[in-house]
Design a protein around this motif. Structure first.
Motif, short mmCIF file in Angstrom:
data_model
loop_
_atom_site.label_atom_id
_atom_site.label_comp_id
_atom_site.label_asym_id
_atom_site.label_seq_id
_atom_site.Cartn_x
_atom_site.Cartn_y
_atom_site.Cartn_z
N GLY A 1 0.81 -1.22 0.00
CA GLY A 1 0.00 0.00 0.00
C GLY A 1 0.84 1.26 0.00
O GLY A 1 0.54 2.23 -0.69
N LEU A 2 1.94 1.24 0.80
CA LEU A 2 2.85 2.39 0.82
C LEU A 2 3.48 2.62 -0.55
O LEU A 2 3.53 3.75 -1.04
CB LEU A 2 3.96 2.17 1.86
CG LEU A 2 3.58 2.24 3.33
CD1 LEU A 2 4.77 1.88 4.20
CD2 LEU A 2 3.08 3.62 3.68
N ALA A 3 3.96 1.56 -1.17
CA ALA A 3 4.64 1.71 -2.47
C ALA A 3 3.69 2.23 -3.54
O ALA A 3 4.02 3.18 -4.27
CB ALA A 3 5.24 0.36 -2.89
N LEU A 4 2.50 1.65 -3.62
CA LEU A 4 1.55 2.08 -4.66
C LEU A 4 1.07 3.51 -4.43
O LEU A 4 0.94 4.30 -5.37
CB LEU A 4 0.37 1.12 -4.72
CG LEU A 4 0.71 -0.31 -5.19
CD1 LEU A 4 -0.53 -1.18 -5.13
CD2 LEU A 4 1.29 -0.28 -6.59
N THR A 5 0.83 3.85 -3.16
CA THR A 5 0.37 5.21 -2.86
C THR A 5 1.46 6.24 -3.15
O THR A 5 1.19 7.30 -3.73
CB THR A 5 -0.07 5.31 -1.39
OG1 THR A 5 -1.05 4.31 -1.15
CG2 THR A 5 -0.65 6.66 -1.08
N GLU A 6 2.70 5.92 -2.76
CA GLU A 6 3.80 6.86 -3.03
C GLU A 6 4.03 7.04 -4.53
O GLU A 6 4.26 8.16 -5.00
CB GLU A 6 5.09 6.37 -2.36
CG GLU A 6 5.07 6.42 -0.85
CD GLU A 6 5.01 7.83 -0.30
OE1 GLU A 6 5.28 8.80 -1.03
OE2 GLU A 6 4.67 7.95 0.89
N ILE A 7 3.97 5.95 -5.29
CA ILE A 7 4.15 6.06 -6.75
C ILE A 7 3.06 6.93 -7.35
O ILE A 7 3.33 7.82 -8.17
CB ILE A 7 4.18 4.66 -7.39
CG1 ILE A 7 5.47 3.94 -7.03
CG2 ILE A 7 4.03 4.75 -8.90
CD1 ILE A 7 5.51 2.48 -7.42
N ALA A 8 1.81 6.71 -6.94
CA ALA A 8 0.70 7.50 -7.48
C ALA A 8 0.83 8.98 -7.11
O ALA A 8 0.66 9.86 -7.95
CB ALA A 8 -0.63 6.94 -6.98
#
Length: 198
Positions: free
Chosen positions: A98-105
């Motif tokens: 969740g952290l990785a996808l949110t940060e990328i977005a």
């Protein structure tokens, strides 16, 4: 080319890069908490946010928001949440995903907004260009329909035929001007005159 674009723009001082760096760091910090909340939401625990009443000043971004960051980064989905914590919180793998996808977005959106802002209002922007609405007004279909009598007076003018003329392919009736091969130039005639004969 525009005179303003040929000159070197005013050099950046430390304020603008510092503001960009602080805004990017704030987006990253917000992304950490949002990523944890998205992971908990996907795990079935509902939307979670750090305790707004913890610390010296109660606010959505208060003391618990900042003190829970190390715990969230290590994969603890319950760090900084108000007690009692909900059941079914996300595991470490889901929190990190969740952290990785949110940060990328968020970083992609931030970079896109920054590039758009720089191109629109930065020192290298195009000056004197029409907006898309102005270009559509001047060059669009509505404008062409208004000036149709000028552009095609044979079809839309005052003396246009009441019925349009339909011709089949190869129809040579009412053809204005000379036919193909019967032009007025000397090299299209049967006998071409030389320079001495003229």
């Amino acid at each position: 080319m525009q005179r303003e674009r040929r000159r070197d723009p005013y050099p950046w001082t430390w304020e603008i890069p510092t503001a960009v760096m602080l805004a990017t760091l704030f987006v990253i910090v917000i992304g950490i908490q949002l990523g944890r909340s998205v992971a908990n939401l996907l795990a079935g625990a509902g939307w979670t946010w750090p305790d707004a009443n913890a610390g010296t000043f109660p606010s959505p971004i208060g003391t618990a928001f900042w003190t829970s960051l190390p715990g969230v980064l290590t994969g603890h989905a319950d760090a900084g949440l108000p007690s009692p914590t909900p059941d079914g919180l996300a595991g470490r793998g889901l929190v990190w995903t969740g952290l990785a996808l949110t940060e990328i977005a968020l970083l992609t959106a931030t970079i896109w907004v920054g590039v758009y802002t720089y191109q629109r209002w930065g020192p290298g922007r195009m000056r004197g260009m029409a907006t898309s609405a102005e270009a559509k007004k001047l060059l669009g279909v509505t404008r062409l329909r208004k000036v149709a009598g000028i552009v095609r007076p044979d079809l839309y003018g005052k003396h246009a035929a009441t019925e349009p003329v339909h011709r089949a392919a190869g129809d040579a009736t009412d053809r204005p001007g000379p036919a193909l091969g019967q032009g007025l130039s000397p090299w299209l005639l049967d006998r071409r005159l030389t320079k001495e004969e003229r």
